[in-house]
Motif scaffolding. Structure first.
Motif, PDB file in Angstrom:
ATOM      1  N   GLN A 259      14.383  21.404  91.982  1.00  0.00           N
ATOM      2  CA  GLN A 259      14.469  20.694  90.709  1.00  0.00           C
ATOM      3  C   GLN A 259      15.935  20.411  90.398  1.00  0.00           C
ATOM      4  OE1 GLN A 259      11.892  21.476  87.134  1.00  0.00           O
ATOM      5  NE2 GLN A 259      13.804  22.311  86.307  1.00  0.00           N
ATOM      6  N   VAL A 260      16.255  19.144  90.161  1.00  0.00           N
ATOM      7  CA  VAL A 260      17.638  18.734  89.924  1.00  0.00           C
ATOM      8  C   VAL A 260      17.692  17.882  88.662  1.00  0.00           C
ATOM      9  CG1 VAL A 260      19.599  17.411  90.830  1.00  0.00           C
ATOM     10  CG2 VAL A 260      18.186  18.763  92.392  1.00  0.00           C
ATOM     11  N   VAL A 261      18.688  18.130  87.813  1.00  0.00           N
ATOM     12  CA  VAL A 261      18.912  17.331  86.614  1.00  0.00           C
ATOM     13  C   VAL A 261      20.102  16.402  86.878  1.00  0.00           C
ATOM     14  CG1 VAL A 261      19.458  17.366  84.152  1.00  0.00           C
ATOM     15  CG2 VAL A 261      18.048  19.191  85.142  1.00  0.00           C
ATOM     16  N   SER A 262      19.922  15.107  86.631  1.00  0.00           N
ATOM     17  CA  SER A 262      20.967  14.114  86.901  1.00  0.00           C
ATOM     18  C   SER A 262      21.197  13.230  85.685  1.00  0.00           C
ATOM     19  CB  SER A 262      20.567  13.221  88.089  1.00  0.00           C
ATOM     20  OG  SER A 262      20.291  13.981  89.233  1.00  0.00           O
ATOM     21  N   GLY A 263      22.428  12.792  85.498  1.00  0.00           N
ATOM     22  CA  GLY A 263      22.761  11.902  84.384  1.00  0.00           C
ATOM     23  C   GLY A 263      22.537  10.446  84.732  1.00  0.00           C
ATOM     24  N   LEU A 264      21.324  10.106  85.140  1.00  0.00           N
ATOM     25  CA  LEU A 264      21.024   8.762  85.638  1.00  0.00           C
ATOM     26  C   LEU A 264      20.122   7.953  84.712  1.00  0.00           C
ATOM     27  CD1 LEU A 264      20.418   9.627  89.412  1.00  0.00           C
ATOM     28  CD2 LEU A 264      22.358   8.369  88.456  1.00  0.00           C
ATOM     29  N   ALA A 265      19.759   8.490  83.565  1.00  0.00           N
ATOM     30  CA  ALA A 265      18.791   7.803  82.695  1.00  0.00           C
ATOM     31  C   ALA A 265      19.298   6.446  82.217  1.00  0.00           C
ATOM     32  CB  ALA A 265      18.444   8.693  81.506  1.00  0.00           C
ATOM     33  N   LYS A 266      20.615   6.295  82.112  1.00  0.00           N
ATOM     34  CA  LYS A 266      21.189   5.021  81.657  1.00  0.00           C
ATOM     35  C   LYS A 266      21.051   3.942  82.717  1.00  0.00           C
ATOM     36  CE  LYS A 266      25.609   3.047  80.132  1.00  0.00           C
ATOM     37  NZ  LYS A 266      27.050   3.323  79.856  1.00  0.00           N
ATOM     38  N   TYR A 267      20.914   4.358  83.976  1.00  0.00           N
ATOM     39  CA  TYR A 267      20.969   3.394  85.083  1.00  0.00           C
ATOM     40  C   TYR A 267      19.628   3.187  85.787  1.00  0.00           C
ATOM     41  CZ  TYR A 267      25.837   4.628  84.292  1.00  0.00           C
ATOM     42  OH  TYR A 267      27.051   4.857  83.708  1.00  0.00           O
ATOM     43  N   VAL A 298      22.899  15.476  92.906  1.00  0.00           N
ATOM     44  CA  VAL A 298      22.696  14.207  93.614  1.00  0.00           C
ATOM     45  C   VAL A 298      24.012  13.439  93.613  1.00  0.00           C
ATOM     46  CG1 VAL A 298      21.486  11.992  93.600  1.00  0.00           C
ATOM     47  CG2 VAL A 298      20.253  14.092  93.012  1.00  0.00           C
ATOM     48  N   LEU A 299      24.503  13.071  94.807  1.00  0.00           N
ATOM     49  CA  LEU A 299      25.774  12.360  94.922  1.00  0.00           C
ATOM     50  C   LEU A 299      25.561  10.868  94.691  1.00  0.00           C
ATOM     51  CD1 LEU A 299      27.413  14.164  97.966  1.00  0.00           C
ATOM     52  CD2 LEU A 299      28.078  14.326  95.568  1.00  0.00           C
ATOM     53  N   CYS A 300      26.388  10.299  93.790  1.00  0.00           N
ATOM     54  CA  CYS A 300      26.264   8.883  93.430  1.00  0.00           C
ATOM     55  C   CYS A 300      27.609   8.186  93.571  1.00  0.00           C
ATOM     56  CB  CYS A 300      25.786   8.740  91.986  1.00  0.00           C
ATOM     57  SG  CYS A 300      24.156   9.448  91.673  1.00  0.00           S
TER      58      CYS A 300
END
Length: 383
Positions: A259-267, A298-300
């Protein structure tokens, strides 16, 4: 040179493919319309909502005004090149081409095929964008694929830590010999003149602490400390108490999904991330983000701003769970990174995509069994 009618047919077929619409339901008389009317009618027929935003209509107008004659189109292509110099696509977040990208691609395609090599060199951003569109959309049978000569990537040769230590030891030993050679003539001269000489030889420089210090600094920023793996997002959903965060369950070849939390909701929406292959660091210390446990990073790739953010893309041939490797860099990853040592903070400034979109550490590609990991965003930071 494409005629105005053949250009419109290309737009119709490409939009139908993009919108999953059967071209046979589009009436033939639609070709008598201008490109804006054509676009609006196809959108309506597909059941998708019509996007009348200024940005979309701006590119529809660009396509409508694009010259039919090849000798008159270069200035328009230069304008397109300038627009793409800081963006991976014309509109959107870069994960998927937009309707504007599909329309403009359909219109300029025939002109790009017939350009001279000299003019192609002056339109590097256009051809990078064109190559992304034709590979992303798979317009098989609609457009002739334009083949690009891509230079092979030669990573800089990086000496392993062991070689660096050997070089340092060799230089240190040579320095000691030079010191001895300078001292010995002085002692012999003192003996000849009857002057007392010191029984003890000068203290040798302590080489090992210096060697350990250099090796320690190298290890602190070695990407080998990170356990970077290929993963598959099996499920994604919105964080229950943070609008900017998404939660993903990711398969990295273990018995249990991570389980991973990422700051991707905007994109991205959760649906856009589901079943997407990603690259993630799996040996960060697990912790909670707004009360939800996260077991990876997750690497972005992201441009300045950032206005475009995109998870790194492993090649199709890469195996789920395999570890990313770096040519010339060996080493065992830490079981769990120590936040107090700030190891991750020292390494991430050296992660970036090159001008071809290849993900690298200090210019050395992220490699898998299927090839390098990439992004549609060139010259981007990775974190």
């Amino acid at each position: 040179m494409a005629s105005a009618d053949s250009r419109k047919r290309s737009v119709v077929l490409a939009l139908c493919k993009y919108l999953s619409l059967d071209p046979s339901v589009v009436p033939a008389e639609i070709l008598d319309s201008d490109i804006k009317s054509l676009y609006l009618k196809i959108k309506e027929a597909s059941g998708h909502g019509v996007d009348n935003s200024d940005e979309v209509l701006k590119w529809v107008a660009f396509a409508e005004a694009f010259p039919v004659a090849n000798d008159a189109c270069f200035e328009n292509l230069k304008r397109l090149n300038d627009e793409l110099s800081g963006n991976s696509v014309l509109l959107g977040n870069g994960l998927k081409p937009s309707e504007a990208d599909v329309i403009v691609y359909s219109v300029v395609h025939s002109s790009l095929i017939n350009l001279s090599d000299t003019n192609k060199e002056n339109l590097s951003h256009v051809f990078r964008w064109m190559d992304y569109i034709q590979n992303k959309q798979e317009f098989v049978g609609l457009f002739e694929k334009i083949l690009l000569q891509k230079p092979g990537f030669k990573p800089p040769v990086t000496k392993p830590v062991g070689v660096l230590e050997a070089d340092l030891k060799s230089k240190t030993d040579q320095s000691i010999k030079n010191v001895k050679s300078e001292i010995q003539p002085s002692k012999d001269k003192n003996k000849a003149e009857g002057k007392p000489t010191a029984d003890k030889e000068p203290t040798k420089p302590k080489a090992k602490p210096a060697e350990k210090e250099v090796a320690g600094k190298e290890n602190e920023i070695s990407v080998s400390l990170l356990n970077i793996q290929v993963g598959l997002i099996c499920k994604a959903w919105k964080h229950p108490s943070a609008d900017s965060l998404l939660v993903e369950e990711i398969d990295v070849g273990e018995a249990k999904l991570r389980q991973v939390v990422s700051g991707l909701a905007k994109y991205f929406s959760p649906d856009e991330l589901t079943n997407r292959r990603v690259v993630l660091i799996t040996n960060v210390k697990p912790g909670k983000l707004r009360d939800v446990v996260s077991e990876g990073l997750v690497l972005c790739a992201s441009n300045e701003g950032p206005t475009v953010v995109e998870p790194l893309i492993p090649p199709e041939g890469a195996k789920i769970g395999e570890r990313i490797s770096f040519s010339g860099i060996d080493g065992k990853p830490e079981d769990v990174l120590n936040p107090k040592k700030k190891q991750l903070e020292k390494i991430t400034p050296h992660l970036f995509t090159d001008d071809k979109g290849v993900a690298t550490f200090k210019g050395i590609p992220f490699m898998t069994s299927g090839g390098p990991c990439t992004s549609s965003i060139p010259r981007a930071t990775i974190k």
